[in-house]
Write a protein that holds these residues in place. Structure first.
Motif, PDB file in Angstrom:
ATOM      1  N   VAL A  78       0.854  -1.180   0.000  1.00  0.00           N
ATOM      2  CA  VAL A  78       0.000   0.000   0.000  1.00  0.00           C
ATOM      3  C   VAL A  78       0.892   1.232   0.000  1.00  0.00           C
ATOM      4  O   VAL A  78       1.815   1.334   0.791  1.00  0.00           O
ATOM      5  CB  VAL A  78      -0.926   0.007   1.228  1.00  0.00           C
ATOM      6  N   ARG A  79       0.575   2.153  -0.877  1.00  0.00           N
ATOM      7  CA  ARG A  79       1.314   3.419  -0.897  1.00  0.00           C
ATOM      8  C   ARG A  79       0.477   4.492  -0.231  1.00  0.00           C
ATOM      9  O   ARG A  79      -0.730   4.588  -0.472  1.00  0.00           O
ATOM     10  CB  ARG A  79       1.628   3.816  -2.331  1.00  0.00           C
TER      11      ARG A  79
ATOM     12  N   ARG B 137      -8.704  -3.094   6.412  1.00  0.00           N
ATOM     13  CA  ARG B 137      -8.075  -4.203   7.142  1.00  0.00           C
ATOM     14  C   ARG B 137      -7.065  -3.750   8.190  1.00  0.00           C
ATOM     15  O   ARG B 137      -6.573  -4.560   8.977  1.00  0.00           O
ATOM     16  CB  ARG B 137      -7.371  -5.161   6.184  1.00  0.00           C
ATOM     17  N   PHE B 138      -6.740  -2.470   8.210  1.00  0.00           N
ATOM     18  CA  PHE B 138      -5.708  -1.999   9.124  1.00  0.00           C
ATOM     19  C   PHE B 138      -6.291  -1.714  10.508  1.00  0.00           C
ATOM     20  O   PHE B 138      -7.292  -1.026  10.656  1.00  0.00           O
ATOM     21  CB  PHE B 138      -5.019  -0.757   8.560  1.00  0.00           C
TER      22      PHE B 138
ATOM     23  N   LEU C 231       0.126   3.069   8.856  1.00  0.00           N
ATOM     24  CA  LEU C 231      -0.931   2.050   8.956  1.00  0.00           C
ATOM     25  C   LEU C 231      -0.306   0.721   9.355  1.00  0.00           C
ATOM     26  O   LEU C 231       0.728   0.324   8.801  1.00  0.00           O
ATOM     27  CB  LEU C 231      -1.650   1.866   7.617  1.00  0.00           C
ATOM     28  N   ILE C 232      -0.963   0.032  10.286  1.00  0.00           N
ATOM     29  CA  ILE C 232      -0.451  -1.235  10.775  1.00  0.00           C
ATOM     30  C   ILE C 232      -1.580  -2.248  10.808  1.00  0.00           C
ATOM     31  O   ILE C 232      -2.688  -1.940  11.266  1.00  0.00           O
ATOM     32  CB  ILE C 232       0.128  -1.090  12.202  1.00  0.00           C
TER      33      ILE C 232
ATOM     34  N   ASN D 143       3.075  -2.765   7.614  1.00  0.00           N
ATOM     35  CA  ASN D 143       3.359  -1.568   8.408  1.00  0.00           C
ATOM     36  C   ASN D 143       3.863  -0.526   7.422  1.00  0.00           C
ATOM     37  O   ASN D 143       4.987  -0.608   6.954  1.00  0.00           O
ATOM     38  CB  ASN D 143       4.406  -1.877   9.473  1.00  0.00           C
ATOM     39  N   TYR D 144       3.010   0.407   7.057  1.00  0.00           N
ATOM     40  CA  TYR D 144       3.314   1.340   5.992  1.00  0.00           C
ATOM     41  C   TYR D 144       3.405   2.771   6.513  1.00  0.00           C
ATOM     42  O   TYR D 144       2.643   3.167   7.396  1.00  0.00           O
ATOM     43  CB  TYR D 144       2.242   1.282   4.903  1.00  0.00           C
TER      44      TYR D 144
END
Length: 117
Positions: free
Chosen positions: A2-3, A30-31, A97-98, A105-106
């Motif tokens: 995911v960006r 989903r995060f 986001l996790i 983990n972005y």
């Protein structure tokens, strides 16, 4: 993968407001944890606001009552509404986001917020 792309930063006078956005390239439903952190020059990155399981919020003491974190799953976007900004809020702001029990983990690239006195 995911960006994340943050936007909404800028230069504002003390007492002003900004709304930061963090747009995801895919679904954010989903995060489990969605957060905003910031890093000022010469300082460590600190957690500013966190939204857990879509309902539980936590804030850095210095921003309580001034900042609000929220999400819009339909738009795949995380927000940070910042009111009554102070010069001490000047920093680069990052979204994160996790997803629990995964390696997801972005982080975004950051957006600069500058508050003038």
């Amino acid at each position: 993968q995911v960006r994340l792309v943050e936007s909404g930063g800028g230069l504002v006078p003390a007492g002003g407001s900004l709304r930061l956005s963090c747009a995801a390239s895919g679904s954010i439903a989903r995060f489990n944890v969605m957060a905003w952190s910031r890093q000022a020059p010469g300082k460590q990155r600190e957690l500013v606001a966190r939204l857990t399981s879509g309902t539980t919020t936590n804030y850095l003491d210095s921003v309580k009552g001034r900042f609000t974190i929220s999400r819009d799953n339909a738009k795949n976007t995380l927000y940070l509404q910042m009111n009554s900004l102070e010069p001490e809020d000047t920093a680069v702001y990052y979204c994160n986001l996790i997803r629990w029990f995964s390696t997801e983990n972005y982080w975004g690239q950051g957006t600069q917020v500058t508050v003038s006195s």
